[in-house]
Design an enzyme around this catalytic site. Structure first.
Site, mmCIF file in Angstrom:
data_model
loop_
_atom_site.group_PDB
_atom_site.id
_atom_site.type_symbol
_atom_site.label_atom_id
_atom_site.label_comp_id
_atom_site.label_asym_id
_atom_site.label_seq_id
_atom_site.Cartn_x
_atom_site.Cartn_y
_atom_site.Cartn_z
ATOM 1 N N ILE A 59 41.614 47.800 35.809
ATOM 2 C CA ILE A 59 41.436 47.628 37.237
ATOM 3 C C ILE A 59 40.461 46.479 37.460
ATOM 4 C CG2 ILE A 59 42.006 49.998 37.904
ATOM 5 C CD1 ILE A 59 39.117 50.735 37.881
ATOM 6 N N ASP A 60 40.506 45.908 38.659
ATOM 7 C CA ASP A 60 39.660 44.757 38.971
ATOM 8 C C ASP A 60 38.185 45.087 38.808
ATOM 9 O OD1 ASP A 60 41.987 43.446 39.716
ATOM 10 O OD2 ASP A 60 41.786 44.031 41.825
ATOM 11 N N LYS A 61 37.403 44.059 38.622
ATOM 12 C CA LYS A 61 35.949 44.217 38.503
ATOM 13 C C LYS A 61 35.378 44.971 39.701
ATOM 14 C CE LYS A 61 31.662 41.518 38.567
ATOM 15 N NZ LYS A 61 31.078 40.166 38.711
ATOM 16 N N THR B 171 36.927 47.020 41.728
ATOM 17 C CA THR B 171 37.537 48.335 41.924
ATOM 18 C C THR B 171 36.839 49.355 41.037
ATOM 19 O OG1 THR B 171 39.684 47.298 42.346
ATOM 20 C CG2 THR B 171 39.702 49.635 41.820
ATOM 21 N N ARG C 298 45.391 45.424 47.437
ATOM 22 C CA ARG C 298 44.496 44.566 48.215
ATOM 23 C C ARG C 298 45.274 43.573 49.068
ATOM 24 N NH1 ARG C 298 40.308 42.388 43.750
ATOM 25 N NH2 ARG C 298 39.377 41.429 45.600
#
Length: 287
Positions: free
Chosen positions: A134-136, A138, A235
């Site tokens: 997952i994104d930084k 998130t 997003r």
């Protein structure tokens, strides 16, 4: 050098096994060794694409020797505390970790190490891998595999859509529909992902399902579920809908943190289901 293949390398191609064991040896030398019989499996010449079986014996007669045993990084007390605090499930095969926002998954882009490197050192094995990321910005659940066999098994489950993840999302604005589906095309352009109404080269179909959990005066808490797992999918789609995620500086308005939380993870093959509660800060920011 002689190797007895264990379960970690079962069904791994011979050339890939050798590349891992002999990282400093040119690939051309490895292929030459296979072709000339300096590398044999069970006493016989083999092909580079042969898939190893548990119990196979690989004999290697190459100059240069095996790659030196890797030394692992020393984990600071602060990082050790974060690892132990974040583990929500663990057995002999996998670990489910609750990642905080701003933790990076892997080293790079100005970061000397990430969660992956920390866990490799924590378990003292280079075979540890995260099978999803997952994104930084998130937060929430990520799935780690402790060896290569489990990595391949779990990666296939994820690829075939046999696992499920759900997200808590706080968005700007009041969402009118109780349930809705977003089916669009997403395409990477420079440092962002853009949404398209129709297909064009390089775009990927992206499908997400949403339902409203709570409505406030100016914000809404949603549950989001992915059918496809594209970069920044939730997003971008929510931003294009006119309801950007609170705190999303890339596709909305920047804030101290982004309110996107991976709260649910289900792996039927392992009879595993993890569900975390809605964080209090989501309720606090709703109104």
């Amino acid at each position: 050098m002689e190797y007895v293949i264990d379960s970690s390398f079962h069904e791994v191609r011979l050339d890939r096994f050798l590349r891992k064991k002999y990282e400093n040896t040119p690939l051309t030398e490895i292929f030459k060794g296979i072709r000339t019989g300096k590398i044999k499996v069970n006493g016989k010449k083999s092909k580079e694409n042969y898939r190893l079986k548990e119990g196979d014996i690989v004999k290697v007669l190459l100059t240069g020797g095996e790659t030196e045993v890797k030394s692992f990084m020393k984990i600071s007390p602060k990082d050790m505390e974060s690892l132990k605090k974040g583990i929500v499930y663990e057995d002999e095969k996998i670990v489910i970790f609750n990642k905080e926002a701003d933790m990076v998954m892997h080293k790079g882009s100005g970061h000397e190490y990430g969660l992956s490197e920390l866990f490799k050192s924590y378990y003292k094995t280079d075979e540890f891998n995260f099978v999803n990321r997952i994104d930084k910005s998130t937060s929430g659940l990520v799935i780690g595999a402790k060896n290569l066999t489990v990595t391949r098994e779990l990666a296939e489950e994820v690829r075939e859509g046999n696992t499920e993840k759900k997200y808590y999302i706080l968005v700007d604005g009041v969402v009118s529909k109780d349930r809705f589906t977003l089916k669009t095309y997403l395409k990477k352009e420079d440092t962002k992902v853009v949404e398209l109404d129709s297909y064009e080269e390089g775009a990927k179909e992206s499908i997400s399902y949403f339902k409203v959990l709570k409505r406030g005066k100016k914000k809404t808490i949603l549950e989001g579920r992915l059918e496809t797992g594209r970069t920044h999918q939730l997003r971008v789609q929510l931003s294009s809908l006119g309801h950007p995620i609170v705190g999303d500086g890339k596709y909305g308005k920047a804030g101290k943190s982004m309110f996107l939380f991976s709260y649910y993870c289900e792996i039927p093959k392992y009879d595993l289901k993890i569900e975390l509660p809605l964080p209090q800060e989501y309720k606090d920011r709703l109104d």
